[in-house]
Design a protein around this motif. Structure first.
Motif, PDB file in Angstrom:
ATOM      1  N   PHE A   1       0.847  -1.198   0.000  1.00 43.47           N
ATOM      2  CA  PHE A   1       0.000   0.000   0.000  1.00 43.47           C
ATOM      3  C   PHE A   1       0.884   1.249   0.000  1.00 43.47           C
ATOM      4  O   PHE A   1       0.621   2.212  -0.737  1.00 43.47           O
ATOM      5  CB  PHE A   1      -0.905  -0.020   1.230  1.00 43.47           C
ATOM      6  CG  PHE A   1      -2.114   0.871   1.142  1.00 43.47           C
ATOM      7  CD1 PHE A   1      -2.289   1.799   0.116  1.00 43.47           C
ATOM      8  CD2 PHE A   1      -3.105   0.780   2.110  1.00 43.47           C
ATOM      9  CE1 PHE A   1      -3.417   2.620   0.055  1.00 43.47           C
ATOM     10  CE2 PHE A   1      -4.239   1.592   2.065  1.00 43.47           C
ATOM     11  CZ  PHE A   1      -4.391   2.511   1.035  1.00 43.47           C
ATOM     12  N   ALA A   2       1.945   1.240   0.781  1.00 42.27           N
ATOM     13  CA  ALA A   2       2.867   2.375   0.799  1.00 42.27           C
ATOM     14  C   ALA A   2       3.500   2.581  -0.576  1.00 42.27           C
ATOM     15  O   ALA A   2       3.653   3.717  -1.052  1.00 42.27           O
ATOM     16  CB  ALA A   2       3.944   2.156   1.852  1.00 42.27           C
ATOM     17  N   GLU A   3       3.860   1.490  -1.245  1.00 41.74           N
ATOM     18  CA  GLU A   3       4.476   1.582  -2.573  1.00 41.74           C
ATOM     19  C   GLU A   3       3.500   2.141  -3.600  1.00 41.74           C
ATOM     20  O   GLU A   3       3.860   2.998  -4.417  1.00 41.74           O
ATOM     21  CB  GLU A   3       4.961   0.200  -3.013  1.00 41.74           C
ATOM     22  CG  GLU A   3       5.672   0.187  -4.349  1.00 41.74           C
ATOM     23  CD  GLU A   3       6.076  -1.206  -4.800  1.00 41.74           C
ATOM     24  OE1 GLU A   3       6.274  -1.390  -6.023  1.00 41.74           O
ATOM     25  OE2 GLU A   3       6.177  -2.117  -3.946  1.00 41.74           O
TER      26      GLU A   3
ATOM     27  N   GLY B   1       2.490   7.681   1.744  1.00 41.77           N
ATOM     28  CA  GLY B   1       3.370   6.521   1.653  1.00 41.77           C
ATOM     29  C   GLY B   1       4.336   6.452   2.825  1.00 41.77           C
ATOM     30  O   GLY B   1       4.577   5.389   3.395  1.00 41.77           O
ATOM     31  N   TYR B   2       4.853   7.608   3.195  1.00 37.26           N
ATOM     32  CA  TYR B   2       5.744   7.709   4.362  1.00 37.26           C
ATOM     33  C   TYR B   2       5.000   7.316   5.635  1.00 37.26           C
ATOM     34  O   TYR B   2       5.532   6.600   6.489  1.00 37.26           O
ATOM     35  CB  TYR B   2       6.266   9.134   4.456  1.00 37.26           C
ATOM     36  CG  TYR B   2       7.072   9.461   5.689  1.00 37.26           C
ATOM     37  CD1 TYR B   2       8.434   9.187   5.747  1.00 37.26           C
ATOM     38  CD2 TYR B   2       6.467  10.061   6.793  1.00 37.26           C
ATOM     39  CE1 TYR B   2       9.172   9.511   6.877  1.00 37.26           C
ATOM     40  CE2 TYR B   2       7.198  10.388   7.920  1.00 37.26           C
ATOM     41  CZ  TYR B   2       8.555  10.111   7.962  1.00 37.26           C
ATOM     42  OH  TYR B   2       9.284  10.433   9.082  1.00 37.26           O
ATOM     43  N   ALA B   3       3.760   7.762   5.775  1.00 37.14           N
ATOM     44  CA  ALA B   3       2.967   7.442   6.968  1.00 37.14           C
ATOM     45  C   ALA B   3       2.680   5.948   7.057  1.00 37.14           C
ATOM     46  O   ALA B   3       2.791   5.345   8.131  1.00 37.14           O
ATOM     47  CB  ALA B   3       1.656   8.227   6.950  1.00 37.14           C
ATOM     48  N   LEU B   4       2.308   5.334   5.935  1.00 46.54           N
ATOM     49  CA  LEU B   4       1.999   3.912   5.935  1.00 46.54           C
ATOM     50  C   LEU B   4       3.220   3.068   6.255  1.00 46.54           C
ATOM     51  O   LEU B   4       3.116   2.007   6.876  1.00 46.54           O
ATOM     52  CB  LEU B   4       1.428   3.505   4.573  1.00 46.54           C
ATOM     53  CG  LEU B   4       0.049   4.061   4.230  1.00 46.54           C
ATOM     54  CD1 LEU B   4      -0.285   3.798   2.767  1.00 46.54           C
ATOM     55  CD2 LEU B   4      -1.015   3.451   5.138  1.00 46.54           C
TER      56      LEU B   4
ATOM     57  N   ALA C   1      13.330   3.156   0.428  1.00 48.26           N
ATOM     58  CA  ALA C   1      13.135   2.890   1.852  1.00 48.26           C
ATOM     59  C   ALA C   1      12.032   1.856   2.059  1.00 48.26           C
ATOM     60  O   ALA C   1      12.133   0.987   2.938  1.00 48.26           O
ATOM     61  CB  ALA C   1      12.797   4.188   2.588  1.00 48.26           C
ATOM     62  N   ILE C   2      10.979   1.925   1.256  1.00 49.79           N
ATOM     63  CA  ILE C   2       9.873   0.972   1.364  1.00 49.79           C
ATOM     64  C   ILE C   2      10.351  -0.432   1.013  1.00 49.79           C
ATOM     65  O   ILE C   2      10.030  -1.408   1.708  1.00 49.79           O
ATOM     66  CB  ILE C   2       8.707   1.393   0.453  1.00 49.79           C
ATOM     67  CG1 ILE C   2       8.065   2.680   0.970  1.00 49.79           C
ATOM     68  CG2 ILE C   2       7.664   0.278   0.346  1.00 49.79           C
ATOM     69  CD1 ILE C   2       7.103   3.330  -0.016  1.00 49.79           C
TER      70      ILE C   2
ATOM     71  N   ALA D   1      12.111  -5.898   2.815  1.00 52.83           N
ATOM     72  CA  ALA D   1      13.082  -6.972   3.011  1.00 52.83           C
ATOM     73  C   ALA D   1      13.176  -7.348   4.479  1.00 52.83           C
ATOM     74  O   ALA D   1      13.224  -8.532   4.840  1.00 52.83           O
ATOM     75  CB  ALA D   1      14.452  -6.548   2.475  1.00 52.83           C
ATOM     76  N   ARG D   2      13.219  -6.353   5.340  1.00 53.00           N
ATOM     77  CA  ARG D   2      13.337  -6.639   6.780  1.00 53.00           C
ATOM     78  C   ARG D   2      12.069  -7.289   7.333  1.00 53.00           C
ATOM     79  O   ARG D   2      12.142  -8.140   8.217  1.00 53.00           O
ATOM     80  CB  ARG D   2      13.645  -5.347   7.541  1.00 53.00           C
ATOM     81  CG  ARG D   2      15.010  -4.766   7.247  1.00 53.00           C
ATOM     82  CD  ARG D   2      15.329  -3.567   8.133  1.00 53.00           C
ATOM     83  NE  ARG D   2      14.550  -2.388   7.760  1.00 53.00           N
ATOM     84  CZ  ARG D   2      14.940  -1.476   6.883  1.00 53.00           C
ATOM     85  NH1 ARG D   2      16.105  -1.617   6.244  1.00 53.00           N
ATOM     86  NH2 ARG D   2      14.189  -0.423   6.610  1.00 53.00           N
ATOM     87  N   GLU D   3      10.918  -6.879   6.829  1.00 48.68           N
ATOM     88  CA  GLU D   3       9.650  -7.377   7.351  1.00 48.68           C
ATOM     89  C   GLU D   3       9.268  -8.737   6.770  1.00 48.68           C
ATOM     90  O   GLU D   3       8.771  -9.605   7.481  1.00 48.68           O
ATOM     91  CB  GLU D   3       8.536  -6.353   7.056  1.00 48.68           C
ATOM     92  CG  GLU D   3       7.132  -6.821   7.361  1.00 48.68           C
ATOM     93  CD  GLU D   3       6.822  -6.931   8.837  1.00 48.68           C
ATOM     94  OE1 GLU D   3       5.839  -7.626   9.194  1.00 48.68           O
ATOM     95  OE2 GLU D   3       7.547  -6.328   9.658  1.00 48.68           O
TER      96      GLU D   3
END
Length: 594
Positions: A436-438, A449-452, A527-528, A533-535
């Protein structure tokens, strides 16, 4: 099987996943459409249900292929010394046509099963053997699963035959005059046409027959304490993903928003309404990374417990909860079970476990460096999700996400080496949040996008200082699907639907990214994807993420450099040649031979 009970179908074909009943076997080995046996297999809604369930049973056999291709070919997973030649080929993008992992036949075998079932659903509708609503639900579901399969094939092979009619022999697809090859973009256009058709039934299967109110023919039921609603593909998620690939970002965002709003909206003041405020929204108080003794300041004597070994709360629970508890319900969107007693055997144990398995794959150093580059709000200099996703066992780093049902909670030894239960987790709210952010970012809604991604709608859209009257604050004031209300508190005691949402980054207790991150679309999208990748590491998303972004930008280096850096960190001498190959899009794809 004219009136066979649904529970029997699930026990034999889905929960047990053994291809033992007559009807289920016919799903996998149907004669040509003009033969009597095939016609007799589709007489009523129960036969149609058996076809659907049987296809999902066969689909489960693709789990290892999906994870291996999408993780090992990317930058988050590396082969161990136990890996064979074929896995090492995937790591260095040197696949040969005899590599079993590169064989497209398992994908196309199931695609042809979908085509055959959909053909017979059409016939059943015409002859009155399926009611229109039953037809729409089953046709849309199997059609969506076929779209998912084609998307996977396209991102692995690039140019592929696309067929939707019944075909009796796989090798017929080699005839390019009858089945011309389509490019990745052409395939995505086909998939978008199917999923965006307004006649598609996108909700979960209804729980009752709309005419008789009977639950006997429904595919949405509870069997052995588990809801079957998680067994079937989430069609809104797929619609969002396909439109994200296509570049129709508004449509993608609308689909993602539909999932996020799946809970009933009852009252802005009902803060206890779990499904309204928490389900599928990556919230601060659910599935978060937590510690036994949290502190605002780092303390070398503090006992940290990000693993939550009791599996009751925290980020680990989504990978370790065999039931659909309240917390898990907020996260799980699509999940299929492996049985400990019936085939197919859970393949992840052999791939990842060093106790009871062959330990062929492990985390890459590049992924560990990604996690270790982060800082938490409590001062710890690493992303605590790494302690859940990977654990050192016997001196070796072991990918754990798929092993928590097999290993003991505290000793991390197999509970029973002969029983290999588990789940294939295909989609969850952590994936949804980042997708959704992407899509919002690429639809030029960078602040959203930053908020999500980062600290939540309410926090990002709140003025400083925050007035006591929340009426015109903490909201996006954007058109749908971006009209989000994150209000909380004040004299009015507002509770906007998005007031608990913080995104996967803050849920992981990481220091917020600077606001300057959303000044530039590429910076924010990078950043997204790094956060994704981390999530969602080791869950089967990474190769597709890299291909999608590199393809959209027309920048092969985005993908090539990720793989190159992984190989450099593991001292692989092929790093330079692999990067050179991946610097052209044609070099991304495996050889296609049916």
């Amino acid at each position: 099987m004219k009136r066979t009970s649904l529970k029997f179908i699930y026990k034999t074909c889905l929960v047990g996943l053994a291809i033992t009943t007559f009807s289920c076997k016919k799903v996998f080995d149907l004669p040509a459409k003009n033969q009597v046996d095939a016609v007799n297999a589709y007489q009523n809604v129960f036969d149609a249900n058996a076809a659907v369930v049987g296809i999902y049973g066969k689909f489960l056999g693709l789990a290892d292929r999906y994870i291996v291709l999408n993780e090992l070919r990317a930058d988050l997973v590396s082969p161990t010394v136990n890996a064979d030649t074929y896995l090492k080929q995937l790591n260095t993008h040197t696949e040969t046509t005899d590599n079993p992992w590169a064989d497209p036949k398992p994908w196309y075998s199931l695609i042809l099963n979908c085509n055959d079932a959909m053909y017979h659903f059409d016939d059943m509708l015409k002859t009155g053997k399926l009611k229109p609503v039953d037809y729409q639900q089953r046709y849309s579901d199997i059609g969506a699963l076929r779209c998912w399969l084609y998307l996977q094939v396209a991102i692995q092979y690039g140019t592929i035959p696309y067929v939707t009619d019944p075909v009796s022999n796989l090798t017929d697809l080699n005839d390019a005059t009858k089945f011309p090859r389509l490019t990745l973009d052409q395939v995505i256009d086909k998939l978008a046409t199917f999923m965006n058709d307004p006649v598609r039934y996108l909700d979960t299967y209804s729980t009752t027959d709309p005419i008789t109110a009977s639950a006997s023919s429904s595919l949405n039921a509870t069997v052995d304490g588990q809801t079957t609603s998680l067994f079937f593909i989430n069609k809104y998620a797929l619609k969002g993903d396909i439109n994200l690939w296509k570049g129709d970002f508004k449509t993608a965002s609308t689909a993602y928003r539909t999932i996020s709003d799946i809970g009933p909206i009852t009252s802005n003041n009902n803060a206890a309404d779990f499904t309204t405020y928490e389900q599928f929204k990556a919230c601060y108080d659910n599935m978060n990374v937590s510690y036994g003794n949290p502190s605002s300041n780092p303390n070398p004597n503090q006992t940290e417990n990000p693993l939550n070994d009791n599996n009751v709360t925290g980020w680990r629970q989504m990978f370790a909860d065999p039931t659909i508890s309240t917390n898990s319900r907020s996260e799980l969107i699509w999940r299929l079970p492996f049985s400990s007693t019936f085939a197919p055997v859970n393949p992840f144990i052999d791939l990842f476990a060093n106790q009871g398995g062959s330990y062929k794959l492990t985390v890459s150093q590049a992924m560990m460096d990604n996690w270790n580059s982060q800082v938490q709000n409590n001062g710890y200099p690493y992303d605590a999700r790494s302690r859940v996703a990977v654990r050192t066992i016997g001196g070796q780093p072991v990918i754990m996400k798929q092993l928590y049902y097999y290993l003991d909670n505290t000793s991390f030894l197999p509970v029973n080496v002969l029983q290999k239960p588990g789940y294939w987790l295909l989609y969850r709210s952590g994936v949804l949040a980042n997708r959704f952010a992407e899509s919002a970012t690429n639809d030029n809604q960078l602040k959203l996008g930053y908020a999500l991604l980062n600290i939540g709608v309410g926090n990002v859209f709140a003025p400083t200082p925050l007035p006591s009257d929340r009426t015109n604050t903490m909201q996006t004031f954007l058109p749908a699907p971006y009209d989000m209300d994150g209000r909380s508190g004040g004299p009015q005691n507002y509770h906007g639907i998005w007031y608990r949402q913080v995104g996967t980054r803050s849920r992981a207790n990481l220091v917020p990214l600077p606001a300057s991150t959303y000044n530039d679309k590429i910076t924010l999208e990078n950043a997204i994807l790094d956060e994704a990748a981390r999530e969602t590491s080791f869950e089967g998303f990474r190769w597709g993420d890299l291909v999608r972004v590199a393809h959209r930008r027309g920048t092969p280096a985005y993908l090539a450099d990720k793989v190159y850096n992984k190989l450099v960190k593991e001292n692989n001498p092929a790093a330079v040649s692999v990067r050179a190959k991946l610097m052209t899009e044609a070099g991304w794809y495996m050889p296609f031979k049916l």
